[in-house]
Design an enzyme around this catalytic site. Structure first.
Site, mmCIF file in Angstrom:
data_model
loop_
_atom_site.group_PDB
_atom_site.id
_atom_site.type_symbol
_atom_site.label_atom_id
_atom_site.label_comp_id
_atom_site.label_asym_id
_atom_site.label_seq_id
_atom_site.Cartn_x
_atom_site.Cartn_y
_atom_site.Cartn_z
ATOM 1 N N GLU A 109 0.870 -1.166 0.000
ATOM 2 C CA GLU A 109 0.000 0.000 0.000
ATOM 3 C C GLU A 109 0.913 1.223 0.000
ATOM 4 O OE1 GLU A 109 -2.737 0.287 3.282
ATOM 5 O OE2 GLU A 109 -3.538 2.185 2.530
ATOM 6 N N ARG A 112 5.454 -13.231 9.564
ATOM 7 C CA ARG A 112 5.874 -11.846 9.454
ATOM 8 C C ARG A 112 7.250 -11.696 10.091
ATOM 9 N NH1 ARG A 112 2.376 -7.547 8.765
ATOM 10 N NH2 ARG A 112 3.347 -5.600 9.392
ATOM 11 N N LYS A 122 4.191 0.724 9.651
ATOM 12 C CA LYS A 122 4.310 1.972 8.898
ATOM 13 C C LYS A 122 3.704 3.143 9.664
ATOM 14 C CE LYS A 122 2.975 0.047 4.893
ATOM 15 N NZ LYS A 122 2.531 -0.056 3.495
HETATM 16 P P1 ATP Z 1 1.747 -1.922 8.091
HETATM 17 O O1 ATP Z 1 1.078 -3.058 8.831
HETATM 18 O O2 ATP Z 1 2.944 -1.365 8.758
HETATM 19 O O3 ATP Z 1 0.791 -0.905 7.563
HETATM 20 P P2 ATP Z 1 1.635 -3.622 5.903
HETATM 21 O O4 ATP Z 1 2.185 -4.922 6.232
HETATM 22 O O5 ATP Z 1 0.181 -3.553 5.940
HETATM 23 O O6 ATP Z 1 2.332 -2.567 6.794
HETATM 24 P P3 ATP Z 1 1.667 -3.478 3.055
HETATM 25 O O7 ATP Z 1 2.063 -2.362 2.190
HETATM 26 O O8 ATP Z 1 0.242 -3.890 3.045
HETATM 27 O O9 ATP Z 1 2.133 -3.095 4.503
HETATM 28 O O10 ATP Z 1 2.575 -4.750 2.798
HETATM 29 C C1 ATP Z 1 2.881 -5.266 1.533
HETATM 30 C C2 ATP Z 1 3.249 -6.713 1.668
HETATM 31 O O11 ATP Z 1 4.359 -6.855 2.546
HETATM 32 C C3 ATP Z 1 2.119 -7.541 2.262
HETATM 33 O O12 ATP Z 1 1.992 -8.722 1.511
HETATM 34 C C4 ATP Z 1 2.561 -7.825 3.662
HETATM 35 O O13 ATP Z 1 2.077 -9.058 4.075
HETATM 36 C C5 ATP Z 1 4.093 -7.814 3.520
HETATM 37 N N1 ATP Z 1 4.717 -7.425 4.789
HETATM 38 C C6 ATP Z 1 4.498 -6.303 5.509
HETATM 39 N N2 ATP Z 1 5.183 -6.297 6.653
HETATM 40 C C7 ATP Z 1 5.881 -7.459 6.678
HETATM 41 C C8 ATP Z 1 6.778 -8.062 7.616
HETATM 42 N N3 ATP Z 1 7.099 -7.448 8.759
HETATM 43 N N4 ATP Z 1 7.297 -9.254 7.308
HETATM 44 C C9 ATP Z 1 6.988 -9.866 6.153
HETATM 45 N N5 ATP Z 1 6.163 -9.371 5.236
HETATM 46 C C10 ATP Z 1 5.594 -8.179 5.483
HETATM 47 MG MG MG Z 2 -1.434 -3.722 5.098
#
Ligand code: ATP
Ligand code: MG
Length: 632
Positions: A107, A331, A341
Site C-alpha cells: 500500500e 511476518r 508503517k
Molecule cells: P503496516 O502493517 O505497517 O501498515 P503492511 O504490512 O500492511 O504494513 P503493506 O504495504 O500492506 O504493509 O505490505 C505489503 C506486503 O508486505 C504484504 O503482503 C505484507 O504481508 C508484507 N509485509 C508487511 N510487513 C511485513 C513483515 N514485517 N514481514 C513480512 N512481510 C511483510
Molecule cells: Mg497492510
C-alpha cells in the site's frame, strides 16, 4: 487415506536457529500424510506439503541439507514451506502449463521496511526460481493515506534490492472491473447496500463467542440494491452514509465472513484516478480480485491474513474467476525494531528521526543510507526461509550477515576518529615515505595503494593510556606497538596542555621493522591504525546505534508510549575525524572499512567542502559472540 512412503532424505525443518526466538512448529516433519488431503487441508499443513514436495526435489533437497551448517545460508538451505508448496503445484500441474505468477502488493502509504524485504524476496525470489513472473502492484484503495512520493520510493527500493517486475500494476487500474463484479454480486443476491452507521455495523457484528445480528437492510430487493449502489457511485450520498456489503453469514464463526464491507463512500481525490470515484473498494474485496485479474497463482501474504482466506476464496468462487490462492507466511519481527508503517510515520512526522531515510530507520532507504548492501539484506531474509509461526529475530543476526557481506566488498582505508598527535622523534623532519597497502585483503583484484608515512601522525586517542590498566596492550609510556603496515614504535614522553590532558605523544621508531615486522623476531601485542598528519582530510563522522534501547520497543509501563524507549544515544556526531587521503575519493553507495574502527559509507549530505561519513556497523561482531556462547 493412502499413505505415501516417503524417502527420508529431508530432515524435519529446523527453524530454531540460535537467532530465532519463539515457538517451533508443532507437528512439522512428524506427519507423513501427503496425498488424499483436501486442497485446503493440505494448505493448512505445511508438514505434509514440505514432505510431499521432497519427492520430485529429492536431489536438490539432499544437497541442501548436507551443507546446512554453512555460516551464510544459501538460498535452498533454509526450510521454506512456500517453495515446497509451489514445487508441488508445479509437479501436479495445478495451474496447467501456466507460469508461476506472484505479486508484491504494497500500500503506498509509507516507505518500505525490512519486513517488506522479506515479502519481496519471497514473491520475486520464488517466482524466479520456478521460471515465473512477479508484478509490482500498488494496493491503492485508500486515497486518504496514499501519496505519489511513496509510489516512487517503493519502486526505487524494490529495484535497489535487486528485483524488477514483470508489470507495474495498481489496484486502481481495476476499479471499473471491480465495480462490474460488485454489480454482478448484487444481481445474484450476494451483496446489499446497508444504511447502518459504522458504529451500528460494529455492534451488529457480534464477537468471537456471540454470532452477529442481521442488519435491518439485509433483505432489500435486488432492484433496490442496484438502484442504491449505482447512486452511491454517482455521488448522491455523503461519506459514511451507506456501504455495500457481501451477503454471507452473520452467524459465521469467522467474523470476516459476517457480511464484510465491500465498498465505502469517500469523496476524496485519489492520486491516480482523481475525482472519478467517490466509492472505494475495501482491501478484502479488491485484493483477491486484483490477484485474479493478473492470473496470480500464489498470493503470498503475512499470517494476520489467514482468517481472511475464506473470504478471499468466497469472492473468487462466487464470481467464477481465475482461482488465485492466498498462502500466509510468518511476518518478520526484529528485536530493537518497529515495523509498523503507522509508527514509522509518527517518528518522521514528529521529527524524532531525520526523515524516512534516516540511517537509524528500519526502512530500506534508511538501511541504504546507513551503508547496508542489498546483497546483505537479501542474504538475511533468505536465511529466514518461511514458516507458519511468527517469531522474533535478533537484530544481531542481520548485522552479522551484513558484516559478512561488507567484509567481502569494502575498500579499506585508515581514519582516526578522535585524533591524538604522535611524533616520531627519530624520523627525519620533512620526509615522507610511502607504504604499500592492500585495498581489500579479501579481494586481490582490488589492488594496492601507497599510503604516506611521516614524522607526525595521528593515532586514536583511546589507543594511548598514560597509566595502562591491566591487559591494556596498546600504546603507553615505554611500550612498543606496531603501526599497521609501517613500523614498530615505542612511546617515551608526552606533552600535556594547561589542564593536564595529553596533547602529544613522543616516540621512537625502529627503521628495521618496516612493513610491520622486526627482523630480530621481536613480538608486539598490539597493532594500531594511524594517518600521516600532513596528509589527511577532515570529515564529519556520524556514529549510529540502535534507535530503541529496549529489545521490544512496544514494551512500556502502563500509560507509556513506544517513544519512551527511543535510545537517547542513537546518534553521536564526531566533527573532525582525520581520514587518509584516498578516502577523499569515496563514492556514495560504496562500502568502506576504516581499519579497526568499522564499516562506513559516504552520506549524500556530503559536499566538496565537507565530507560526511555514516558508520554502517562497528567491527565487533556481537552476533559471532552470541553464536559462540550458544555453542553453535
Ligand atoms: P503496516 O502493517 O505497517 O501498515 P503492511 O504490512 O500492511 O504494513 P503493506 O504495504 O500492506 O504493509 O505490505 C505489503 C506486503 O508486505 C504484504 O503482503 C505484507 O504481508 C508484507 N509485509 C508487511 N510487513 C511485513 C513483515 N514485517 N514481514 C513480512 N512481510 C511483510
Ligand atoms: Mg497492510
Amino acid at each position: 487415506m493412502p499413505v505415501v512412503e516417503l524417502v527420508n532424505t529431508i530432515e524435519p525443518p529446523q527453524n530454531q536457529s540460535p537467532s530465532r526466538k519463539g515457538v517451533g512448529e508443532g507437528g512439522r516433519g512428524g506427519d507423513h500424510r501427503t496425498e488424499g488431503l483436501d486442497w485446503d487441508e493440505r494448505r493448512q499443513d505445511p508438514a505434509a506439503c514440505s514432505q510431499a514436495a521432497a519427492l520430485p526435489w529429492k536431489n536438490r533437497s539432499m544437497a541442501v541439507h548436507t551443507d546446512s551448517h554453512v555460516e551464510t545460508p544459501e538460498i535452498h538451505s533454509t526450510p521454506n514451506f512456500l517453495r515446497d508448496m509451489i514445487a508441488e503445484d508445479v509437479r501436479l500441474k495445478r495451474y496447467g502449463n501456466a507460469v508461476v505468477q506472484t505479486r508484491f502488493p504494497p500500500e503506498p502509504n509509507g516507505y518500505l521496511h525490512i519486513g517488506h524485504a522479506k515479502a519481496i524476496c519471497l514473491d520475486f525470489g520464488l517466482a524466479d526460481e520456478f521460471g515465473g513472473k512477479t508484478n509490482l502492484r500498488f494496493d491503492d484503495t485508500n486515497p486518504e493515506k496514499e501519496e505519489q512520493e511513496y509510489v516512487d520510493s517503493i519502486q526505487k527500493d524494490v529495484r535497489w534490492l535487486g528485483f524488477d517486475w514483470e508489470r507495474l500494476c495498481y489496484a486502481s487500474d481495476y476499479f471499473g472491473q471491480l465495480y462490474e463484479w460488485a454489480i454482478q454480486l448484487v444481481r445474484a443476491g450476494k451483496a446489499y447496500v446497508d444504511d447502518l452507521s459504522a458504529d451500528e455495523i460494529r455492534q451488529h457484528r457480534g464477537t468471537l463467542t456471540e454470532p452477529g445480528r442481521d442488519s435491518p437492510y439485509r433483505n432489500r430487493t435486488v432492484e433496490e440494491n442496484l438502484d442504491l449502489f449505482t447512486r452511491m457511485k454517482a455521488g448522491e450520498f455523503p461519506d459514511g452514509s451507506r456501504v455495500l456489503r457481501a451477503k454471507i453469514d452473520m452467524a459465521s464463526p469467522n467474523i470476516n465472513m459476517r457480511d464484510p464491507i465491500m465498498y465505502r463512500i469517500l469523496h476524496a481525490e485519489h492520486h491516480r484516478t482523481g475525482n472519478e470515484w467517490c466509492i472505494y473498494p475495501m482491501y478484502d474485496y479488491a485484493h483477491g480480485q486484483s490477484d485474479s485479474i493478473e492470473n496470480v497463482t500464489h498470493s503470498m501474504c503475512t499470517l494476520e491474513f489467514a482468517d481472511h482466506r475464506p473470504l478471499y476464496r468466497w469472492f473468487i468462487e462466487q464470481l467464477g474467476i481465475f482461482p488465485s490462492q492466498q498462502i500466509e507466511f510468518d511476518r518478520l519481527n526484529l528485536t530493537y525494531t518497529l515495523l509498523s508503517k503507522r509508527k514509522l510515520l509518527q517518528l518522521v512526522r514528529e521529527g524524532r528521526v531525520n526523515g524516512w531515510d534516516d540511517p537509524r530507520m528500519p526502512t530500506l532507504s534508511g538501511f541504504r543510507r546507513r551503508g547496508f548492501t542489498p546483497e546483505g539484506i537479501r542474504s538475511f531474509v533468505t536465511s529466514l526461509g518461511a514458516t507458519r509461526t511468527n517469531g522474533i529475530i535478533d537484530f544481531e543476526m542481520l548485522e552479522h550477515l551484513q558484516r559478512d557481506d561488507l567484509n567481502k566488498r569494502a575498500t579499506r582505508g585508515m581514519a582516526v576518529l578522535r585524533p591524538l598527535k604522535l611524533v616520531i622523534d627519530n624520523f627525519p623532519e620533512g620526509q615522507t615515505e610511502y607504504v604499500e597497502v592492500a585495498n581489500n585483503p579479501e579481494d586481490p583484484a582490488a589492488g594496492t595503494r601507497q599510503v604516506p608515512f611521516s614524522r607526525e601522525l595521528y593515532i586514536e586517542r583511546e589507543d594511548f593510556r598514560e597509566v595502562p590498566p591491566p591487559k591494556y596492550y596498546r600504546l603507553s609510556p615505554g611500550k612498543e606497538v606496531r603501526l599497521r603496515n609501517a613500523y614498530f614504535v615505542t612511546a617515551h614522553s608526552l606533552v600535556k596542555d594547561a589542564v593536564g590532558s595529553v596533547v602529544e605523544v613522543h616516540c621512537t621508531y625502529d627503521p628495521a621493522s618496516r612493513g610491520g615486522n622486526s627482523p630480530d623476531g621481536r613480538k608486539v601485542k598490539s597493532t594500531m591504525h594511524w594517518v600521516s598528519a600532513a596528509h589527511t582530510i577532515s570529515a564529519e563522522v556520524r556514529l549510529y546505534d540502535k534507535l530503541f534501547s529496549n529489545p521490544n520497543p512496544l514494551h512500556v509501563p502502563e500509560g507509556g508510549s513506544f517513544l519512551d524507549n527511543l535510545n537517547p544515544n542513537s546518534l553521536e556526531v564526531v566533527s573532525h575525524a582525520k581520514l587518509e587521503l584516498s578516502l577523499a575519493e569515496a563514492k556514495v553507495g560504496a562500502p568502506y572499512q576504516f581499519e579497526r574502527v568499522g564499516y562506513f559509507c559516504l552520506d549524500p549530505d556530503s559536499t566538496a567542502e565537507k565530507l560526511v561519513f555514516n558508520r554502517t556497523l562497528a567491527l565487533k561482531d556481537t552476533w559471532a559472540r552470541i553464536e559462540k556462547k550458544a555453542g553453535a
